[in-house]
Design an enzyme around this catalytic site. Structure first.
Site, PDB file in Angstrom:
ATOM      1  N   LYS A   1      18.142  41.987  11.506  1.00 22.61           N
ATOM      2  CA  LYS A   1      17.557  41.441  12.730  1.00 22.61           C
ATOM      3  C   LYS A   1      18.005  40.003  12.977  1.00 22.61           C
ATOM      4  O   LYS A   1      18.372  39.631  14.100  1.00 22.61           O
ATOM      5  CB  LYS A   1      16.025  41.506  12.646  1.00 22.61           C
ATOM      6  CG  LYS A   1      15.459  42.908  12.771  1.00 22.61           C
ATOM      7  CD  LYS A   1      15.807  43.491  14.125  1.00 22.61           C
ATOM      8  CE  LYS A   1      15.145  44.815  14.383  1.00 22.61           C
ATOM      9  NZ  LYS A   1      15.520  45.389  15.690  1.00 22.61           N
TER      10      LYS A   1
ATOM     11  N   PRO B   1       8.988  40.115  18.750  1.00 18.01           N
ATOM     12  CA  PRO B   1       7.636  40.644  18.581  1.00 18.01           C
ATOM     13  C   PRO B   1       7.234  40.824  17.120  1.00 18.01           C
ATOM     14  O   PRO B   1       8.080  41.081  16.252  1.00 18.01           O
ATOM     15  CB  PRO B   1       7.692  42.003  19.299  1.00 18.01           C
ATOM     16  CG  PRO B   1       9.130  42.367  19.338  1.00 18.01           C
ATOM     17  CD  PRO B   1       9.939  41.117  19.200  1.00 18.01           C
TER      18      PRO B   1
END
Length: 361
Positions: free
Chosen positions: A177, A201
């Site tokens: 990520k 998020p």
């Protein structure tokens, strides 16, 4: 940051591209766009698997917007060129989701995430109409291990923090990520035509628009329901956010002139034990929700037998983590839903869809 100017957005005829259209968050984003009357170009991996996007077509038929589906593969160069034609806004939401059961972390997790981002942004670079890109990143880009909270000034992670502790061998999914987000920023800074906003998020909960959703939160709730955590849960905490708030954040990131840089999207923090207590209060004792929090020492002994490495236990258990989402409230106007309600609604839907079944000991 340059103020975004979307020439045709008032008429809502300029198409908006959403990659990974069948995903948990992406489906909510597309629903909102269609209901606001937008033209949506949406990519899926296989147009022959009509069941996977039937819910999107149904939403489109009931809304004032229009939906056009395209087949695209994250790992194929130029795969997104056709879908992107004429779009001024690109919401890149497609990403491989593999946390466990992988053979090669680099090939199965890291390379697809980074190369997928690179391929989509190469298409952006060759599509003159694109003015803004919104990338769905993750809270995992802001920290690698829970112990990292000790290095923060205010005992909370914010947008200034980056994950510097994950690697190919330690926490490869968070590493994928942060590397994908860094790739996006590197490519944005190498040109001047399009702006970039990243949405980060926390653990996403709340109702899904399709029963076939895959997400980390589903795995956690399944473990709560199948008895795996009956003996107790580790002392671990999660930032949590409702999926509809995450969708709101994406739309604001796409169209709000104030939106810039990156945004932590989190409605609060709950421990695994707190999550179990909330579910028991609502659903009673029909399920083996965890009642106890086992000490870290227990997982140091048992961890290797149940999938927790000693380093993971040491670095991630026993450290409450918190996130500062003030920037999203100020810039994007996000009013966060109650995360306890999101948790209950999510579990109820998994029950209704048969994803979790009533526990029989």
């Amino acid at each position: 940051m340059r103020q975004l100017k979307l020439k045709n957005m008032n008429t809502k005829t300029t198409p908006i591209l959403v990659t990974g259209a069948t995903g948990y968050i992406a489906s909510w984003v597309i629903k909102q766009l269609l209901e606001k009357g937008h033209t949506v170009h949406a990519t899926v991996r296989d147009l022959n698997k009509k069941k996977s996007f039937a819910h999107l077509e149904k939403i489109a038929n009931q809304s004032s917007g229009s939906l056009q589906l395209f087949q695209a593969n994250l790992l194929e160069s130029g795969s997104f060129d056709q879908a992107m034609q004429g779009c001024e806004v690109v919401l890149h939401m497609a990403s491989p989701f593999v946390v466990t059961n992988y053979k090669d972390a680099v090939k199965d997790i890291i390379e697809p995430a980074v190369l997928g981002t690179e391929n989509v942004l190469n298409s952006v670079n060759s599509t003159e109409s694109v003015k803004r890109v919104v990338v769905t990143s993750s809270i995992a880009s802001t920290y690698g291990d829970a112990i990292d909270i000790r290095q923060t000034a205010n005992n909370e992670f914010d947008e200034s923090h980056w994950n510097t502790s994950s690697s190919e061998t330690h926490q490869p999914y968070p590493y994928s990520k942060v590397m994908a987000e860094r790739k996006a920023w590197d490519m944005q800074k190498a040109q001047t035509r399009w702006d970039l906003v990243c949405i980060n998020p926390a653990l996403v909960l709340g109702p899904s628009l399709t029963p076939s959703t895959q997400s980390g939160s589903v795995e956690v709730l399944q473990q709560f329901a199948n008895g795996m955590t009956l003996a107790g849960v580790p002392p671990m905490w999660n930032g949590i956010v409702d999926v509809r708030d995450v969708a709101d954040a994406h739309l604001q990131a796409a169209f709000n002139p104030k939106a810039e840089n990156r945004y932590i999207i989190s409605g609060g923090t709950l421990s695994l034990l707190e999550m179990g207590k909330i579910l028991r209060q609502h659903f009673g004792n029909k399920f083996p929700f965890p009642r106890n929090q086992l000490p870290k020492a227990a997982f140091k002994l048992l961890g290797p037998f149940i999938g927790f490495s000693k380093s993971f236990v040491e670095l991630n258990m026993g450290y409450p983590i918190y996130f500062n989402a003030d920037k999203s409230k100020k810039d994007l106007g996000i009013h966060y839903r109650n995360i306890e309600t999101s948790l209950v609604e999510h579990f109820q839907q998994l029950l209704d869809d048969g994803v979790v079944k009533k526990y029989i000991p």
